[in-house]
Design a protein around this motif. Sequence first.
Motif, PDB file in Angstrom:
ATOM      1  N   ALA A  93      47.081  48.387  51.135  1.00  9.55           N
ATOM      2  CA  ALA A  93      46.060  49.442  51.133  1.00  9.55           C
ATOM      3  C   ALA A  93      46.040  50.169  49.788  1.00  9.55           C
ATOM      4  N   HIS A  94      47.225  50.456  49.254  1.00 10.23           N
ATOM      5  CA  HIS A  94      47.303  51.124  47.951  1.00 10.23           C
ATOM      6  C   HIS A  94      46.630  50.297  46.865  1.00 10.23           C
ATOM      7  N   ASP A  95      46.950  49.011  46.810  1.00  7.36           N
ATOM      8  CA  ASP A  95      46.414  48.165  45.741  1.00  7.36           C
ATOM      9  C   ASP A  95      44.912  47.965  45.870  1.00  7.36           C
ATOM     10  N   GLU A  96      44.417  47.888  47.097  1.00 10.34           N
ATOM     11  CA  GLU A  96      42.969  47.758  47.269  1.00 10.34           C
ATOM     12  C   GLU A  96      42.262  49.022  46.787  1.00 10.34           C
ATOM     13  N   CYS A  97      42.810  50.174  47.094  1.00 12.90           N
ATOM     14  CA  CYS A  97      42.211  51.438  46.615  1.00 12.90           C
ATOM     15  C   CYS A  97      42.329  51.553  45.096  1.00 12.90           C
ATOM     16  N   ALA A  98      43.464  51.127  44.544  1.00 13.03           N
ATOM     17  CA  ALA A  98      43.652  51.164  43.095  1.00 13.03           C
ATOM     18  C   ALA A  98      42.664  50.243  42.394  1.00 13.03           C
ATOM     19  N   SER A  99      42.401  49.073  42.978  1.00 15.24           N
ATOM     20  CA  SER A  99      41.409  48.153  42.410  1.00 15.24           C
ATOM     21  C   SER A  99      40.042  48.811  42.344  1.00 15.24           C
ATOM     22  N   ILE A 100      39.654  49.459  43.423  1.00 16.49           N
ATOM     23  CA  ILE A 100      38.346  50.127  43.466  1.00 16.49           C
ATOM     24  C   ILE A 100      38.271  51.222  42.413  1.00 16.49           C
ATOM     25  N   SER A 101      39.359  51.973  42.249  1.00 18.12           N
ATOM     26  CA  SER A 101      39.366  53.055  41.257  1.00 18.12           C
ATOM     27  C   SER A 101      39.196  52.534  39.836  1.00 18.12           C
ATOM     28  N   CYS A 102      39.569  51.256  39.625  1.00 15.46           N
ATOM     29  CA  CYS A 102      39.421  50.636  38.299  1.00 15.46           C
ATOM     30  C   CYS A 102      38.138  49.823  38.169  1.00 15.46           C
ATOM     31  N   GLY A 103      37.297  49.858  39.204  1.00 15.16           N
ATOM     32  CA  GLY A 103      36.004  49.190  39.115  1.00 15.16           C
ATOM     33  C   GLY A 103      35.963  47.774  39.639  1.00 15.16           C
ATOM     34  N   TYR A 104      36.953  47.388  40.474  1.00 11.42           N
ATOM     35  CA  TYR A 104      36.991  46.048  41.043  1.00 11.42           C
ATOM     36  C   TYR A 104      36.990  46.144  42.565  1.00 11.42           C
ATOM     37  N   PRO A 105      36.432  45.150  43.269  1.00  9.14           N
ATOM     38  CA  PRO A 105      36.550  45.173  44.732  1.00  9.14           C
ATOM     39  C   PRO A 105      38.014  45.162  45.152  1.00  9.14           C
ATOM     40  N   GLY A 106      38.306  45.843  46.242  1.00  9.98           N
ATOM     41  CA  GLY A 106      39.667  45.884  46.756  1.00  9.98           C
ATOM     42  C   GLY A 106      39.876  44.797  47.791  1.00  9.98           C
ATOM     43  N   GLN A 107      40.676  43.788  47.442  1.00  8.16           N
ATOM     44  CA  GLN A 107      40.907  42.679  48.366  1.00  8.16           C
ATOM     45  C   GLN A 107      42.328  42.190  48.174  1.00  8.16           C
ATOM     46  N   GLU A 108      43.004  41.830  49.261  1.00  6.84           N
ATOM     47  CA  GLU A 108      44.446  41.569  49.191  1.00  6.84           C
ATOM     48  C   GLU A 108      44.816  40.317  48.413  1.00  6.84           C
ATOM     49  N   THR A 109      43.985  39.267  48.422  1.00  6.46           N
ATOM     50  CA  THR A 109      44.377  38.013  47.774  1.00  6.46           C
ATOM     51  C   THR A 109      43.521  37.659  46.567  1.00  6.46           C
ATOM     52  N   THR A 110      42.429  38.376  46.352  1.00  6.39           N
ATOM     53  CA  THR A 110      41.474  38.049  45.295  1.00  6.39           C
ATOM     54  C   THR A 110      41.294  39.264  44.388  1.00  6.39           C
ATOM     55  N   GLY A 111      41.227  39.027  43.072  1.00  4.88           N
ATOM     56  CA  GLY A 111      41.085  40.126  42.134  1.00  4.88           C
ATOM     57  C   GLY A 111      42.420  40.794  41.863  1.00  4.88           C
ATOM     58  N   PRO A 112      42.409  42.042  41.371  1.00  6.15           N
ATOM     59  CA  PRO A 112      43.660  42.728  41.024  1.00  6.15           C
ATOM     60  C   PRO A 112      44.650  42.828  42.176  1.00  6.15           C
ATOM     61  N   GLY A 113      44.139  43.040  43.406  1.00  5.09           N
ATOM     62  CA  GLY A 113      45.035  43.117  44.556  1.00  5.09           C
ATOM     63  C   GLY A 113      45.783  41.814  44.776  1.00  5.09           C
ATOM     64  N   GLY A 114      45.097  40.697  44.559  1.00  2.00           N
ATOM     65  CA  GLY A 114      45.741  39.397  44.695  1.00  2.00           C
ATOM     66  C   GLY A 114      46.775  39.143  43.612  1.00  2.00           C
ATOM     67  N   VAL A 115      46.479  39.630  42.384  1.00  2.00           N
ATOM     68  CA  VAL A 115      47.453  39.494  41.297  1.00  2.00           C
ATOM     69  C   VAL A 115      48.733  40.247  41.648  1.00  2.00           C
ATOM     70  N   ALA A 116      48.572  41.492  42.089  1.00  2.00           N
ATOM     71  CA  ALA A 116      49.744  42.305  42.437  1.00  2.00           C
ATOM     72  C   ALA A 116      50.523  41.691  43.596  1.00  2.00           C
ATOM     73  N   MET A 117      49.797  41.228  44.608  1.00  2.00           N
ATOM     74  CA  MET A 117      50.460  40.616  45.756  1.00  2.00           C
ATOM     75  C   MET A 117      51.273  39.403  45.319  1.00  2.00           C
ATOM     76  N   GLY A 118      50.692  38.593  44.458  1.00  2.00           N
ATOM     77  CA  GLY A 118      51.395  37.418  43.965  1.00  2.00           C
ATOM     78  C   GLY A 118      52.642  37.769  43.176  1.00  2.00           C
ATOM     79  N   GLN A 119      52.547  38.771  42.320  1.00  2.00           N
ATOM     80  CA  GLN A 119      53.698  39.152  41.487  1.00  2.00           C
ATOM     81  C   GLN A 119      54.851  39.678  42.335  1.00  2.00           C
ATOM     82  N   ARG A 120      54.546  40.415  43.382  1.00  3.98           N
ATOM     83  CA  ARG A 120      55.597  40.919  44.269  1.00  3.98           C
ATOM     84  C   ARG A 120      56.245  39.796  45.070  1.00  3.98           C
ATOM     85  N   THR A 121      55.428  38.808  45.425  1.00  2.00           N
ATOM     86  CA  THR A 121      55.838  37.839  46.428  1.00  2.00           C
ATOM     87  C   THR A 121      56.502  36.600  45.850  1.00  2.00           C
ATOM     88  N   ILE A 122      56.073  36.162  44.671  1.00  2.00           N
ATOM     89  CA  ILE A 122      56.584  34.906  44.101  1.00  2.00           C
ATOM     90  C   ILE A 122      58.111  34.866  44.039  1.00  2.00           C
TER      91      ILE A 122
END
Length: 449
Positions: A93-122
């Motif tokens: 939820a945090h990353d999706e809101c942060a994506s929106i604040s930076c001008g990108y759609p907030g989505q867990e696996t696509t866009g900035p949210g997906g990048v962050a999710m991948g970095q935490r998870t790999i």
Amino acid sequence: MPRKIAFLGGGGVRTPLVVFGIDESAKKLDAEELVLYDIDTERVEMIAELGREVVRSNGGSLRVTVVQTEEEAVDGASFVLNSVRVGGIATRAHDECASISCGYPGQETTGPGGVAMGQRTIPIAIKQARLVERLAPKAWIINFTNPAGLITQAIMHHSSARVVGICDTPTEMLHRIQSALKVSASELECDYVGLNHLGWIRRIVVRGQDVTDRVLNDDAILSQLYSAPLFDHELIRALRLIPTEYLFFYYSRRRALENQKRQGSTRGEQIAQMNESLTLRLMNLFSKGDAPGALQAYIDYLNLRSGSYMKLEGEGQSAFDQQAPEEDPFRAASGYHRIALQVMNSLCSNKSDRVIVNTRNGSVLPEIDADDVIETACNIGNDKIEALPAGSLPEAVRGLVLAVKAYERAAIEAAISGSERDLRKAMLLYPSIGEWEPSQDLLKVMRWR
């Protein structure tokens, strides 16, 4: 000898669905026990209790147990299911809101949210895979963990564990096409191509007849292929390909962002609210000894969640404004538990079955490296997964697929190195971001670890 199946991240809300599927296929899998492990010990105990009620209500015999360490779960397992969400739903939820604040759609696996999710998870996924490699070297990892293609590739490149990535997006699309055309699964054949959350149907055949043009030119059929009106039909006809739902975040980024802003929330925030409400209800019902009531509360939750899928991004509607369907989610024709069991059953069978999964490319797509992971149709059987020939990528999507795959390779490298510059390079290569300067702001607001 009866099989033990391990589930890492077993405290997740989809676990009871998987319990149902494994219990239903227990004889075919020769499965005696499903062992759950999760870092949230209270939550996994509650989910295990719900799973036991699923087995009881189904008249099954599968034992659902909880262990305190990953080692206990993995040791001697025949299959290791992996479905972890590092940081939990609050981080999504945090990353999706942060994506929106930076001008990108907030989505867990696509866009900035997906990048962050991948970095935490790999790093976590690789650590767990190496554990499987050591304690259950013959086991298959059935990777549910998102971003599924990216995580499957990281595991494959950094361990010797046997792994296959699964996602219900392609099979859900096939099911929708089947329903729209009013045909049985055995009468339908679809040619699917792409990566995880980046795939297209390029040919539809019914009883040996190519009906692709008929589908592309029929607005009524096209409207039935998505849970919300995501794509302009002229876009689909221009591509001459039927995109799966996550392409919405590439083809209609502005609309997705505007709908999220108008609604004032993200899917992650809404699911966090649903999960909190579910947890409170389950705790209350279990404290009263009402296990059947807890199971019904869980069914209501699943129906609300599935009924609201993609409505916020596609239509700007809240999940809580939707009419939840009254269905039996356990016996649904599609879903993660269905494809997971299809893969597991096929691996244990002498007969092969055709399933779309995330696996090594080999020579399937000539434009992509042999060791890269793609999402493609495979013959699965006799403890083997063999990707079927697919030919070249369609010109209309070739550039996007190659760019996203270059991003995935760079993202894995960044997660291993821990280098900020490597991570910014990955974001630069990613078409969903594709610029250098914004990556600096994203580094400040996203939860990378």
